[in-house]
Write an enzyme that holds these catalytic residues in place. Structure first.
Site, PDB file in Angstrom:
ATOM      1  N   GLU A  90      48.704   8.851  55.400  1.00  0.00           N
ATOM      2  CA  GLU A  90      49.507   7.699  55.555  1.00  0.00           C
ATOM      3  C   GLU A  90      51.301   7.938  55.147  1.00  0.00           C
ATOM      4  O   GLU A  90      50.938   8.936  54.136  1.00  0.00           O
ATOM      5  CB  GLU A  90      49.056   7.074  54.265  1.00  0.00           C
ATOM      6  CG  GLU A  90      47.816   6.091  54.511  1.00  0.00           C
ATOM      7  CD  GLU A  90      46.711   5.645  53.301  1.00  0.00           C
ATOM      8  OE1 GLU A  90      45.405   4.709  53.230  1.00  0.00           O
ATOM      9  OE2 GLU A  90      47.706   5.339  52.326  1.00  0.00           O
ATOM     10  N   CYS A 114      45.451  15.088  39.510  1.00  0.00           N
ATOM     11  CA  CYS A 114      46.068  13.903  38.449  1.00  0.00           C
ATOM     12  C   CYS A 114      45.440  12.711  37.941  1.00  0.00           C
ATOM     13  O   CYS A 114      44.497  11.635  38.858  1.00  0.00           O
ATOM     14  CB  CYS A 114      46.859  13.192  38.997  1.00  0.00           C
ATOM     15  SG  CYS A 114      48.905  15.134  38.622  1.00  0.00           S
ATOM     16  N   GLY A 155      49.620  14.201  48.774  1.00  0.00           N
ATOM     17  CA  GLY A 155      49.635  15.644  48.842  1.00  0.00           C
ATOM     18  C   GLY A 155      50.949  16.262  47.949  1.00  0.00           C
ATOM     19  O   GLY A 155      51.457  15.354  47.187  1.00  0.00           O
ATOM     20  N   GLU A 156      50.663  17.745  47.662  1.00  0.00           N
ATOM     21  CA  GLU A 156      51.595  18.022  46.444  1.00  0.00           C
ATOM     22  C   GLU A 156      52.294  18.956  47.621  1.00  0.00           C
ATOM     23  O   GLU A 156      52.394  19.643  47.845  1.00  0.00           O
ATOM     24  CB  GLU A 156      50.217  18.967  45.257  1.00  0.00           C
ATOM     25  CG  GLU A 156      51.466  20.239  44.302  1.00  0.00           C
ATOM     26  CD  GLU A 156      53.332  19.566  44.175  1.00  0.00           C
ATOM     27  OE1 GLU A 156      54.015  19.860  44.742  1.00  0.00           O
ATOM     28  OE2 GLU A 156      53.343  18.615  42.804  1.00  0.00           O
ATOM     29  N   SER A 187      59.145  15.836  45.616  1.00  0.00           N
ATOM     30  CA  SER A 187      58.573  15.310  44.168  1.00  0.00           C
ATOM     31  C   SER A 187      57.697  17.165  44.183  1.00  0.00           C
ATOM     32  O   SER A 187      56.799  16.797  45.352  1.00  0.00           O
ATOM     33  CB  SER A 187      57.715  14.338  44.158  1.00  0.00           C
ATOM     34  OG  SER A 187      57.732  13.775  43.075  1.00  0.00           O
ATOM     35  N   SER A 209      57.248  15.293  38.304  1.00  0.00           N
ATOM     36  CA  SER A 209      56.327  14.455  37.544  1.00  0.00           C
ATOM     37  C   SER A 209      56.303  14.714  36.491  1.00  0.00           C
ATOM     38  O   SER A 209      55.289  15.832  36.476  1.00  0.00           O
ATOM     39  CB  SER A 209      55.298  14.149  38.623  1.00  0.00           C
ATOM     40  OG  SER A 209      55.161  13.804  40.041  1.00  0.00           O
ATOM     41  N   LEU A 210      56.278  13.679  35.369  1.00  0.00           N
ATOM     42  CA  LEU A 210      56.945  13.724  34.403  1.00  0.00           C
ATOM     43  C   LEU A 210      55.491  13.241  33.565  1.00  0.00           C
ATOM     44  O   LEU A 210      54.665  13.957  32.868  1.00  0.00           O
ATOM     45  CB  LEU A 210      58.228  14.033  33.927  1.00  0.00           C
ATOM     46  CG  LEU A 210      57.982  13.810  32.180  1.00  0.00           C
ATOM     47  CD1 LEU A 210      57.477  15.936  31.840  1.00  0.00           C
ATOM     48  CD2 LEU A 210      59.539  13.844  31.876  1.00  0.00           C
ATOM     49  N   HIS A 211      55.549  12.067  32.881  1.00  0.00           N
ATOM     50  CA  HIS A 211      54.539  11.794  32.774  1.00  0.00           C
ATOM     51  C   HIS A 211      53.825  11.131  31.122  1.00  0.00           C
ATOM     52  O   HIS A 211      53.725  10.684  30.545  1.00  0.00           O
ATOM     53  CB  HIS A 211      53.651  11.541  33.715  1.00  0.00           C
ATOM     54  CG  HIS A 211      53.470  10.806  35.382  1.00  0.00           C
ATOM     55  ND1 HIS A 211      54.160  10.093  35.327  1.00  0.00           N
ATOM     56  CD2 HIS A 211      53.237  12.006  36.189  1.00  0.00           C
ATOM     57  CE1 HIS A 211      54.655  10.507  37.139  1.00  0.00           C
ATOM     58  NE2 HIS A 211      53.828  11.188  37.277  1.00  0.00           N
ATOM     59  N   HIS A 285      50.253   0.622  38.743  1.00  0.00           N
ATOM     60  CA  HIS A 285      48.927  -0.175  39.835  1.00  0.00           C
ATOM     61  C   HIS A 285      47.293   0.641  39.164  1.00  0.00           C
ATOM     62  O   HIS A 285      47.637   1.501  39.610  1.00  0.00           O
ATOM     63  CB  HIS A 285      49.239  -0.039  40.986  1.00  0.00           C
ATOM     64  CG  HIS A 285      50.867  -0.511  41.183  1.00  0.00           C
ATOM     65  ND1 HIS A 285      51.371  -1.791  40.734  1.00  0.00           N
ATOM     66  CD2 HIS A 285      52.079  -0.069  41.637  1.00  0.00           C
ATOM     67  CE1 HIS A 285      52.416  -1.390  40.815  1.00  0.00           C
ATOM     68  NE2 HIS A 285      53.116  -0.745  40.960  1.00  0.00           N
ATOM     69  N   CYS A 328      53.613   3.513  44.588  1.00  0.00           N
ATOM     70  CA  CYS A 328      53.562   4.752  43.731  1.00  0.00           C
ATOM     71  C   CYS A 328      52.057   4.911  43.015  1.00  0.00           C
ATOM     72  O   CYS A 328      50.974   4.354  42.710  1.00  0.00           O
ATOM     73  CB  CYS A 328      54.741   5.308  43.028  1.00  0.00           C
ATOM     74  SG  CYS A 328      54.373   6.158  42.371  1.00  0.00           S
TER      75      CYS A 328
END
Length: 347
Positions: A90, A114, A155-156, A187, A209-211, A285, A328
């Site tokens: 996608e 994740c 994907g990464e 990213s 990507s921290l979070h 979301h 996201c």
């Protein structure tokens, strides 16, 4: 048939030599592929018919159109593209007043697992080739209006670094699409060795990507923390001089009661102290089979204000395409893979 799409200038020079074509035709082929966006070898009208016939014995252009499109009430579009092995990926097209962004995928599924990501829940299905990555841009109906591309889809990217770097070369080279690398943002969740290679071999922007600023908490959200702790990733970034034009940003999805407290404000301030960067706060979301819930709008604004007081540059990212699962963390072709024998079904 082997595809010409996705080949670099060096690879096209090999194709030209093997088919007894002058060396300069490699650059001509590249311009036809990436600037003229042709779909048939016979459209290369400044290459002799004899040479084109030789090419057609072994090669095809390799462009392929999206199989489906789903349109959000806010104008966001989610495109479904076929990938090798009967799979699908996608890409999300996000139009704005003076900016038109395409969020592209680099893998089918993802290995990283994740907790908050739909793609990770379908598992890893395969790597995308440079052809499949570039095709998402070239075969998009809105391709000519794009201003930005972000590698933030399925994907990464750093787990497919060879093909990501190859596609970046095609996007930014004079013989390719000729884009400024400042129009591209890649990213990563922090795959450090590949991240270093990306920094060394590309000039595109980098998003991390921290979070969470805390190891154990981040590990529960992102298993990669066990392998590449966030402090190691940040220290690696401090070794580089990115200049004023190249941007580092940190993606921070906000989870209610998990990573939205004053302790997290202080932890982020300490972790990122002295690093020129921006933090993008992202609404969560909900996805199936996760205990996580999104932080409220008021709490997000409070969190942003507190970080601003500490001298950090903060953006609260506006949600787009939530109703079609294009926001996201929501990209996943799991259901489409199940329905691959009946692709004409509605989403």
């Amino acid at each position: 048939m082997e595809a010409l799409l996705g080949k670099t200038l060096g690879e096209l020079k090999v194709v030209a030599a093997e088919n007894k074509m002058p060396g300069f035709t490699a650059k001509e082929m590249a311009r036809w592929l990436y600037q003229k966006k042709i779909t048939d070898i016979d459209q290369m009208t400044n290459i002799s018919k004899e040479a084109r016939n030789r090419l057609k014995e072994k090669y095809e252009i390799g462009r392929f159109e999206p199989s489906k499109v789903q349109v959000s009430k806010d104008g966001t579009k989610k495109y479904l593209f076929p990938a090798s092995g009967g799979l699908f990926i996608e890409a999300a097209y996000i139009p704005e007043k003076d900016r038109h962004t395409l969020c592209i995928s680099s893998q089918v599924g993802c290995k990283m697992g994740c907790l908050f990501c739909m793609t990770g829940k379908q598992g890893f299905q395969g790597q995308l080739s440079a052809r499949e990555i570039v095709n998402q841009v070239l075969s998009l109906p809105e391709s000519d209006s794009l201003t930005n591309v972000v590698f933030m889809g399925m994907g990464e990217p750093m787990d497919n670094i060879d093909n990501v770097l190859k596609s970046l070369e095609i996007f930014t080279s004079e013989w390719g699409m000729g884009w400024s690398p400042r129009r591209i943002n890649v990213s990563t969740i922090g795959v450090e060795p590949a991240m270093r290679r990306f920094i060394d071999e590309s000039d595109a922007h980098l998003a991390i990507s921290l979070h969470s600023p805390f190891n154990e908490e981040r590990r529960r959200l992102m298993p990669i923390e066990q392998v590449y702790p966030v402090e190691t990733v940040i220290e690696a970034l401090r070794e580089y001089d990115f200049g004023r034009q190249r941007r580092i940003s940190f993606e921070y999805i906000m989870f209610q009661g998990v990573n939205d407290t004053m302790a997290h404000v202080k932890g982020l301030t300490k972790l990122l102290n002295g690093l020129r960067c921006r933090i993008n706060l992202i609404r969560f979301h909900p996805i199936p089979e996760t205990p996580l819930r999104g932080t409220s709008e008021d709490k997000m604004r409070w969190f942003a204000d507190e970080l601003n007081k500490k001298g950090l540059i903060i953006t609260i990212r506006r949600s787009r395409g939530e109703d079609i699962f294009a926001a996201c963390g929501l990209l996943s072709t799991k259901n489409m893979i199940k329905e691959k024998e009946n692709i004409d079904l509605d989403f």
